[in-house]
Write a protein that holds these residues in place. Sequence first.
Motif, PDB file in Angstrom:
ATOM      1  N   ARG A 177     -13.709  -3.811  -3.812  1.00 29.34           N
ATOM      2  CA  ARG A 177     -13.008  -4.935  -3.195  1.00 29.34           C
ATOM      3  C   ARG A 177     -13.814  -5.731  -2.170  1.00 29.34           C
ATOM      4  O   ARG A 177     -13.551  -6.911  -1.960  1.00 29.34           O
ATOM      5  CB  ARG A 177     -11.728  -4.425  -2.517  1.00 29.34           C
ATOM      6  CG  ARG A 177     -10.707  -3.860  -3.468  1.00 29.34           C
ATOM      7  CD  ARG A 177     -10.180  -4.913  -4.424  1.00 29.34           C
ATOM      8  NE  ARG A 177      -9.487  -5.969  -3.680  1.00 29.34           N
ATOM      9  CZ  ARG A 177      -9.368  -7.215  -4.111  1.00 29.34           C
ATOM     10  NH1 ARG A 177      -9.916  -7.602  -5.252  1.00 29.34           N
ATOM     11  NH2 ARG A 177      -8.703  -8.102  -3.397  1.00 29.34           N
ATOM     12  N   ARG A 178     -14.799  -5.131  -1.516  1.00 27.18           N
ATOM     13  CA  ARG A 178     -15.439  -5.809  -0.381  1.00 27.18           C
ATOM     14  C   ARG A 178     -16.201  -7.058  -0.811  1.00 27.18           C
ATOM     15  O   ARG A 178     -16.008  -8.143  -0.264  1.00 27.18           O
ATOM     16  CB  ARG A 178     -16.362  -4.842   0.367  1.00 27.18           C
ATOM     17  CG  ARG A 178     -16.942  -5.439   1.654  1.00 27.18           C
ATOM     18  CD  ARG A 178     -17.758  -4.415   2.415  1.00 27.18           C
ATOM     19  NE  ARG A 178     -18.875  -3.905   1.642  1.00 27.18           N
ATOM     20  CZ  ARG A 178     -20.044  -4.536   1.494  1.00 27.18           C
ATOM     21  NH1 ARG A 178     -20.252  -5.715   2.084  1.00 27.18           N
ATOM     22  NH2 ARG A 178     -21.007  -4.002   0.770  1.00 27.18           N
ATOM     23  N   THR A 193     -13.842  -9.904  -2.246  1.00 27.29           N
ATOM     24  CA  THR A 193     -13.100 -10.681  -1.253  1.00 27.29           C
ATOM     25  C   THR A 193     -14.039 -11.501  -0.373  1.00 27.29           C
ATOM     26  O   THR A 193     -13.682 -12.602   0.065  1.00 27.29           O
ATOM     27  CB  THR A 193     -12.233  -9.762  -0.382  1.00 27.29           C
ATOM     28  OG1 THR A 193     -13.040  -8.716   0.172  1.00 27.29           O
ATOM     29  CG2 THR A 193     -11.101  -9.148  -1.200  1.00 27.29           C
ATOM     30  N   ASP A 216      -5.864  -5.329  -2.998  1.00 26.95           N
ATOM     31  CA  ASP A 216      -6.469  -4.215  -2.255  1.00 26.95           C
ATOM     32  C   ASP A 216      -5.633  -2.945  -2.422  1.00 26.95           C
ATOM     33  O   ASP A 216      -6.166  -1.864  -2.699  1.00 26.95           O
ATOM     34  CB  ASP A 216      -6.534  -4.545  -0.762  1.00 26.95           C
ATOM     35  CG  ASP A 216      -7.551  -5.605  -0.401  1.00 26.95           C
ATOM     36  OD1 ASP A 216      -8.376  -5.977  -1.255  1.00 26.95           O
ATOM     37  OD2 ASP A 216      -7.510  -6.066   0.759  1.00 26.95           O
ATOM     38  N   TYR A 254     -13.119   2.416  -3.274  1.00 26.51           N
ATOM     39  CA  TYR A 254     -12.214   1.285  -3.002  1.00 26.51           C
ATOM     40  C   TYR A 254     -12.977   0.137  -2.366  1.00 26.51           C
ATOM     41  O   TYR A 254     -12.854  -1.020  -2.788  1.00 26.51           O
ATOM     42  CB  TYR A 254     -11.077   1.758  -2.101  1.00 26.51           C
ATOM     43  CG  TYR A 254     -10.453   0.677  -1.242  1.00 26.51           C
ATOM     44  CD1 TYR A 254      -9.641  -0.304  -1.804  1.00 26.51           C
ATOM     45  CD2 TYR A 254     -10.690   0.643   0.139  1.00 26.51           C
ATOM     46  CE1 TYR A 254      -9.071  -1.298  -1.014  1.00 26.51           C
ATOM     47  CE2 TYR A 254     -10.119  -0.331   0.935  1.00 26.51           C
ATOM     48  CZ  TYR A 254      -9.321  -1.308   0.358  1.00 26.51           C
ATOM     49  OH  TYR A 254      -8.771  -2.294   1.140  1.00 26.51           O
ATOM     50  N   GLU A 255     -13.786   0.432  -1.361  1.00 26.77           N
ATOM     51  CA  GLU A 255     -14.576  -0.613  -0.714  1.00 26.77           C
ATOM     52  C   GLU A 255     -15.526  -1.272  -1.704  1.00 26.77           C
ATOM     53  O   GLU A 255     -15.680  -2.503  -1.727  1.00 26.77           O
ATOM     54  CB  GLU A 255     -15.372  -0.015   0.453  1.00 26.77           C
ATOM     55  CG  GLU A 255     -16.281  -1.032   1.130  1.00 26.77           C
ATOM     56  CD  GLU A 255     -17.162  -0.413   2.189  1.00 26.77           C
ATOM     57  OE1 GLU A 255     -18.350  -0.794   2.256  1.00 26.77           O
ATOM     58  OE2 GLU A 255     -16.676   0.437   2.968  1.00 26.77           O
ATOM     59  N   LEU A 261      -7.898  -2.969   5.120  1.00 26.04           N
ATOM     60  CA  LEU A 261      -7.202  -3.568   3.974  1.00 26.04           C
ATOM     61  C   LEU A 261      -6.577  -4.900   4.401  1.00 26.04           C
ATOM     62  O   LEU A 261      -6.135  -5.061   5.540  1.00 26.04           O
ATOM     63  CB  LEU A 261      -6.145  -2.600   3.457  1.00 26.04           C
ATOM     64  CG  LEU A 261      -5.336  -3.003   2.220  1.00 26.04           C
ATOM     65  CD1 LEU A 261      -5.063  -1.774   1.340  1.00 26.04           C
ATOM     66  CD2 LEU A 261      -4.018  -3.667   2.588  1.00 26.04           C
ATOM     67  N   TRP A 302     -16.348  -1.452   5.216  1.00 26.33           N
ATOM     68  CA  TRP A 302     -14.928  -1.300   5.531  1.00 26.33           C
ATOM     69  C   TRP A 302     -14.547   0.147   5.817  1.00 26.33           C
ATOM     70  O   TRP A 302     -13.623   0.412   6.570  1.00 26.33           O
ATOM     71  CB  TRP A 302     -14.060  -1.739   4.353  1.00 26.33           C
ATOM     72  CG  TRP A 302     -14.022  -3.183   4.024  1.00 26.33           C
ATOM     73  CD1 TRP A 302     -14.660  -4.212   4.671  1.00 26.33           C
ATOM     74  CD2 TRP A 302     -13.287  -3.776   2.956  1.00 26.33           C
ATOM     75  NE1 TRP A 302     -14.365  -5.400   4.054  1.00 26.33           N
ATOM     76  CE2 TRP A 302     -13.528  -5.164   3.003  1.00 26.33           C
ATOM     77  CE3 TRP A 302     -12.450  -3.260   1.975  1.00 26.33           C
ATOM     78  CZ2 TRP A 302     -12.960  -6.047   2.088  1.00 26.33           C
ATOM     79  CZ3 TRP A 302     -11.889  -4.127   1.057  1.00 26.33           C
ATOM     80  CH2 TRP A 302     -12.134  -5.518   1.113  1.00 26.33           C
ATOM     81  N   THR A 334       0.830  -1.205   0.000  1.00 25.09           N
ATOM     82  CA  THR A 334       0.000   0.000   0.000  1.00 25.09           C
ATOM     83  C   THR A 334       0.866   1.257   0.000  1.00 25.09           C
ATOM     84  O   THR A 334       0.608   2.203  -0.748  1.00 25.09           O
ATOM     85  CB  THR A 334      -0.935   0.003   1.221  1.00 25.09           C
ATOM     86  OG1 THR A 334      -1.800  -1.133   1.149  1.00 25.09           O
ATOM     87  CG2 THR A 334      -1.773   1.274   1.257  1.00 25.09           C
ATOM     88  N   GLN A 385      -4.541 -11.220  -2.316  1.00 21.70           N
ATOM     89  CA  GLN A 385      -5.701 -10.337  -2.209  1.00 21.70           C
ATOM     90  C   GLN A 385      -5.353  -9.031  -1.502  1.00 21.70           C
ATOM     91  O   GLN A 385      -5.887  -7.972  -1.837  1.00 21.70           O
ATOM     92  CB  GLN A 385      -6.849 -11.061  -1.504  1.00 21.70           C
ATOM     93  CG  GLN A 385      -7.442 -12.215  -2.300  1.00 21.70           C
ATOM     94  CD  GLN A 385      -7.985 -11.795  -3.661  1.00 21.70           C
ATOM     95  OE1 GLN A 385      -8.578 -10.727  -3.801  1.00 21.70           O
ATOM     96  NE2 GLN A 385      -7.778 -12.634  -4.667  1.00 21.70           N
TER      97      GLN A 385
END
Length: 420
Positions: free
Chosen positions: A351-352, A355, A326, A347-348, A305, A297, A19, A322
């Motif tokens: 990816r949420r 995943t 992220d 972003y959430e 993350l 998240w 990150t 993963q």
Amino acid sequence: MSNIKTAIVVGGGIGGLVTALRLQRVGVLVKVFESVETIKALGVGINLLPHSVKVLTELGLTEKLEKIGLPTAELMYVNKFGKKIWQEDRGINAGYRWPQYSIHRGELQMLLLNAVKEQLGEEAVFTGHHLTGFENEAAGVVAHFENKKTGEHVGSYRADILVAADGIHSVVRKHFYPNEGLSKYSGRILWRGITEADPYLTGRSMIMAGFQDQKFVAYPISPELAKEGRSLVNWIAELAIDEMPDRADWNKEIDKERFAPAFKNWDFGWLNVPKIIEEAKAVYEFPMVDRDPLPQWTFGRVTLLGDAAHPMYPIGSNGASQAILDADALGQVIEEHLDAETALKEYETRRREATANIVLMNRQNGPEQVMQIVEERAPGGFDKLDDVVSYEELAEIANKYKQVAGFDRETLNNKAGSSV
């Protein structure tokens, strides 16, 4: 340009360090805070799937990865007698533009740590800083840290956003979900070790043997030893155990007699499992756990993350990969959005759910269902696999998992602008 100029990343593991590197690429000044006072090359082996290697390649780490990662050639599932159920090429061998790497987790972490210090400066990494709390304000985030050994307050820092990459026992996750409770125990224990041995199969083969309640995984992780005609085998032995060990003893060194007798007859000719276990210098034990997927998240200028967001069973070689995805998604949305809260929400969104699907699929054994199917239908072994399960059924399981996890070859290669 985004109004995100500064970021606090809590956690100096793989997800947190990637990150930092990714956000630095989009002009964000990042500080990484890690609880331990000295980051060391600890752990055993992991796998990096092609989609995560793509991200690391774009961060300029190709040559460094090649020095410490062994490109996986193929994956093979076998039953408890060592007879092949399913085999498929992996990485470059399978036509991906990027390899799959079998790699030592500690060496990868040190590679990333050194890259952060080189690109962001030594002063970007704060060790001995354990997060104790934070204020999530309209104009930014203020985070407070202490030395976990002494309890001494070691500083408070302000940034535009805070990214919690602080693992399955995340302080930030607990702040937002104080009543979540303990992680979910699968009913299975993992014992992990590393053994220097003669190469087996192609010398770059990942194998999974057995079934849900008794499994053995092995793959070589050292390119240097491979050049010498030897193999450094990372292995995992797994058994169903009703009672979970005391949580204070997680990841502790253990006497092999706790599990080795269950594998005493697993000499497949091409791989001698009892010998691999016996010749390991140290073996570590920890329960296989995860947590339920979360409904949210991101809270204002704070987001989760990696394992803080979606801890999952180590099935399908996905955990570290993963977290890297992220980090990449977070970098992408910061490039695309001016507003910090909008960027973190986007972003959430990306990816949420993706995943969460992997977490739930791993609870159903993910691609390792192929071994369970064979065990249930032919517990005494088989002469002809076709009498037990069809090729089409096995292929469907393998391909479905790649799609859910985001690394089916055609989609991944096409995203990069070139189909293989």
